[in-house]
Write a protein that holds these residues in place. Structure first.
Motif, PDB file in Angstrom:
ATOM      1  N   LEU A  19       0.809  -1.222   0.000  1.00 18.67           N
ATOM      2  CA  LEU A  19       0.000   0.000   0.000  1.00 18.67           C
ATOM      3  C   LEU A  19       0.848   1.281   0.000  1.00 18.67           C
ATOM      4  CD1 LEU A  19      -2.717  -1.037   2.622  1.00 18.67           C
ATOM      5  CD2 LEU A  19      -2.811  -1.304   0.151  1.00 18.67           C
ATOM      6  N   LEU A  21       2.533   2.562   2.398  1.00 18.26           N
ATOM      7  CA  LEU A  21       2.174   3.337   3.587  1.00 18.26           C
ATOM      8  C   LEU A  21       3.381   4.122   4.075  1.00 18.26           C
ATOM      9  CD1 LEU A  21       0.015   0.761   5.606  1.00 18.26           C
ATOM     10  CD2 LEU A  21      -0.747   2.554   4.048  1.00 18.26           C
ATOM     11  N   TYR A  35      -9.210  -0.477   9.255  1.00 20.59           N
ATOM     12  CA  TYR A  35     -10.098   0.268   8.353  1.00 20.59           C
ATOM     13  C   TYR A  35     -10.587   1.538   9.026  1.00 20.59           C
ATOM     14  CZ  TYR A  35     -14.265   1.025   5.420  1.00 20.59           C
ATOM     15  OH  TYR A  35     -15.231   1.542   4.608  1.00 20.59           O
ATOM     16  N   GLY A  40      -6.531   4.065   8.907  1.00 20.31           N
ATOM     17  CA  GLY A  40      -7.037   4.921   7.830  1.00 20.31           C
ATOM     18  C   GLY A  40      -7.104   4.246   6.470  1.00 20.31           C
ATOM     19  N   LEU A  41      -7.188   2.930   6.447  1.00 21.15           N
ATOM     20  CA  LEU A  41      -7.270   2.247   5.155  1.00 21.15           C
ATOM     21  C   LEU A  41      -8.698   2.317   4.631  1.00 21.15           C
ATOM     22  CD1 LEU A  41      -5.089  -0.921   5.812  1.00 21.15           C
ATOM     23  CD2 LEU A  41      -4.393   1.376   5.148  1.00 21.15           C
ATOM     24  N   ASP A  42      -8.834   2.311   3.302  1.00 21.28           N
ATOM     25  CA  ASP A  42     -10.172   2.280   2.725  1.00 21.28           C
ATOM     26  C   ASP A  42     -10.440   0.895   2.141  1.00 21.28           C
ATOM     27  OD1 ASP A  42      -8.887   2.178   0.266  1.00 21.28           O
ATOM     28  OD2 ASP A  42      -9.146   4.309  -0.129  1.00 21.28           O
ATOM     29  N   SER A  43     -11.624   0.736   1.534  1.00 15.82           N
ATOM     30  CA  SER A  43     -11.979  -0.623   1.112  1.00 15.82           C
ATOM     31  C   SER A  43     -11.137  -1.107  -0.074  1.00 15.82           C
ATOM     32  CB  SER A  43     -13.480  -0.734   0.832  1.00 15.82           C
ATOM     33  OG  SER A  43     -13.911   0.344   0.042  1.00 15.82           O
ATOM     34  N   ILE A  44     -10.585  -0.180  -0.857  1.00 18.44           N
ATOM     35  CA  ILE A  44      -9.675  -0.612  -1.931  1.00 18.44           C
ATOM     36  C   ILE A  44      -8.371  -1.129  -1.330  1.00 18.44           C
ATOM     37  CG2 ILE A  44      -8.265   0.179  -3.886  1.00 18.44           C
ATOM     38  CD1 ILE A  44     -10.572   1.813  -4.859  1.00 18.44           C
ATOM     39  N   ASP A  45      -7.884  -0.451  -0.270  1.00 24.55           N
ATOM     40  CA  ASP A  45      -6.688  -0.928   0.439  1.00 24.55           C
ATOM     41  C   ASP A  45      -6.921  -2.342   0.992  1.00 24.55           C
ATOM     42  OD1 ASP A  45      -5.354   1.517   0.040  1.00 24.55           O
ATOM     43  OD2 ASP A  45      -6.204   2.379   1.867  1.00 24.55           O
ATOM     44  N   MET A  46      -8.114  -2.541   1.561  1.00 25.01           N
ATOM     45  CA  MET A  46      -8.421  -3.850   2.143  1.00 25.01           C
ATOM     46  C   MET A  46      -8.422  -4.937   1.061  1.00 25.01           C
ATOM     47  SD  MET A  46      -8.631  -2.931   5.259  1.00 25.01           S
ATOM     48  CE  MET A  46      -9.304  -4.220   6.283  1.00 25.01           C
ATOM     49  N   PHE A  72     -11.043  -8.677   9.345  1.00 24.78           N
ATOM     50  CA  PHE A  72     -10.485  -7.419   8.876  1.00 24.78           C
ATOM     51  C   PHE A  72     -10.441  -6.342   9.962  1.00 24.78           C
ATOM     52  CE2 PHE A  72     -12.519  -9.668   5.395  1.00 24.78           C
ATOM     53  CZ  PHE A  72     -11.450  -9.809   4.537  1.00 24.78           C
TER      54      PHE A  72
ATOM     55  N   LEU B 182     -15.347  -4.615  -0.911  1.00 28.21           N
ATOM     56  CA  LEU B 182     -14.767  -4.837  -2.236  1.00 28.21           C
ATOM     57  C   LEU B 182     -14.255  -6.262  -2.399  1.00 28.21           C
ATOM     58  CD1 LEU B 182     -13.065  -1.413  -2.940  1.00 28.21           C
ATOM     59  CD2 LEU B 182     -15.307  -2.254  -3.619  1.00 28.21           C
ATOM     60  N   ARG B 263       1.460  -0.260  -8.553  1.00 23.68           N
ATOM     61  CA  ARG B 263       0.887   0.800  -7.732  1.00 23.68           C
ATOM     62  C   ARG B 263       1.539   2.161  -7.987  1.00 23.68           C
ATOM     63  NH1 ARG B 263      -2.489   0.672  -2.889  1.00 23.68           N
ATOM     64  NH2 ARG B 263      -2.451   2.768  -2.093  1.00 23.68           N
TER      65      ARG B 263
END
Lengths: 88, 308
Positions: A19, A21, A35, A40-46, A72, B182, B263
């Motif tokens: 990611l 980070l 999350y 601060g991760l979003d669902s695309i990161d997950m 998660f 997702l 990425r």
């Protein structure tokens, strides 16, 4: 902050790498939420984490029910799930 | 990381007009049926043209751009009427009464081709015409399953209004608000579904990409394109244009065979994809100018900090 166990350290390094980070892998609190507010991760990161874990450990993360959702919640839960599934 | 601090125009505007209009039209259609509902539309639509101030202003601004002349009140009426008509029909599509309509499919071979590998593809659409006719057409004709990604409070509100019509639909709606949403979407894709996502509205916290659209800059979300890149699935575009009466034209086209990016290169590539999508969106918007169902200022800049 709770100390990272070996697999947790490995997965947090993987997360930081995949990611991009800015936090050092060692600074990720294994008990903090991944999350949203926590890391601060979003669902695309997950999704990306799940793809990286499938690749590295051969463990496919599913999103089927509340139990799978728990996986998660934190680095600790995630590592525990990877460990159990791999051992099977 | 997504940019924060965005308050997209459509979220800011408490669009009083539209939800009440939606509710009223759905109620009338369910009580009386399509023909009486359509007979009542002129009265209902005229009322909203007169009393919904903000959406009317947005409608005029949009129409001036797309028609390339100052819009008349008749244009605004026609715009609202098209929106209201698709709401009536949506009640029918959702309850599976698809055969009442004259729906013409275009470009299905592009989707067949994209799905030749056996898994599904990402289907990017917009609030242009009816996405519901597209879903109904995909199901009843080529028998493609469509799972919809929904990502905002407005969509939830709409879903609640329509949920009563078809409870099974709940399974096909994936709410983007959960950590695993997702991953669920990816599972549906692997089962061979079309993964539908609308890419013409920003949501809170989304990274915004400035795209040229109808002579100005509109801000589109990076999310749908980033998702397509991460999933590495084929991407098709789909628009269900309303043509008046019972007639719809459903257009599909191949957007990208497969998006697969490291990425590090993703940011620039995602911005290019959003801009390419805006170009196609403009094409279809010009084909059916009264089908643009974003009744807010689509050219409002998001907060300075959010510009990417």
């Amino acid at each position: 902050m709770a100390a990272q166990k070996p697999l947790e350290a490995e997965i947090s390094a993987l997360m930081v790498e995949v990611l991009n980070l800015e936090v050092p892998a060692g600074d990720i609190d294994p008990e903090a939420p991944l999350y949203g507010e926590g890391l601060g991760l979003d669902s695309i990161d997950m999704l990306e984490i799940s793809l990286a874990i499938a690749k590295r450990y051969g463990v496919e993360l599913r999103a089927d029910d509340d139990a799978s959702r728990q996986v998660f919640a934190s680095l600790r839960n995630l590592a525990r799930h990877v460990e159990h599934t791999r051992a099977r | 990381m997504p940019a924060t601090g965005i308050e997209p125009a459509w979220l800011e505007a408490r669009e009083r007009g539209s939800p009440i209009l939606v509710r009223l039209i759905v109620w009338i259609t369910r009580r009386l049926g399509r023909a009486p509902a359509r007979a009542l539309l002129p009265v209902v639509v005229a009322y909203f043209v007169v009393f919904s101030v903000k959406p009317r202003r947005a409608s005029r601004e949009y129409l001036a751009r797309v028609l390339d002349r100052p819009p008349t009140l008749a244009d605004v009426y026609r715009h609202y009427h098209a929106f209201a008509s698709t709401l009536v029909d949506r009640v029918y599509f959702l309850s599976g009464r698809y055969e009442h309509f004259d729906v013409r499919l275009h470009g299905t071979e592009a989707v067949e081709h994209a799905m030749a590998g056996g898994s599904g593809c990402v289907l990017i659409g917009a609030h242009l015409g009816s996405f519901e006719v597209l879903r109904a057409a995909a199901l009843s004709g080529p028998r493609w399953k469509v799972a919809m990604l929904m990502d905002n409070a407005n969509a939830r509100k709409m879903t609640r209004i329509f949920a009563a019509l078809n409870p099974e639909l709940a399974d096909d709606i994936i709410n983007v608000g959960a950590p695993d949403s997702l991953i669920r979407a990816k599972q549906r894709l692997e089962e061979g579904a079309l993964l539908g996502v609308l890419a013409d509205r920003l949501r809170r916290g989304d990274e915004a990409i400035g795209c040229s659209f109808l002579g100005g800059t509109t801000w589109l979300p990076a999310g749908p394109f980033t998702l397509a890149a991460v999933l590495g699935a084929p991407v098709v575009l789909g628009f269900g244009l309303y043509r008046g009466g019972r007639r719809y034209d459903v257009h599909f086209e191949l957007f990208r065979e497969r998006i697969s990016l490291p990425r590090a290169e993703r940011g620039a590539a995602v911005a290019a994809l959003a801009r390419a999508y805006a170009t196609r969106l403009e094409h279809y918007t010009r084909l059916a100018p009264y089908n643009w169902f974003n009744f807010f200022d689509a050219w409002a800049a998001p907060d300075e900090g959010a510009r990417g």
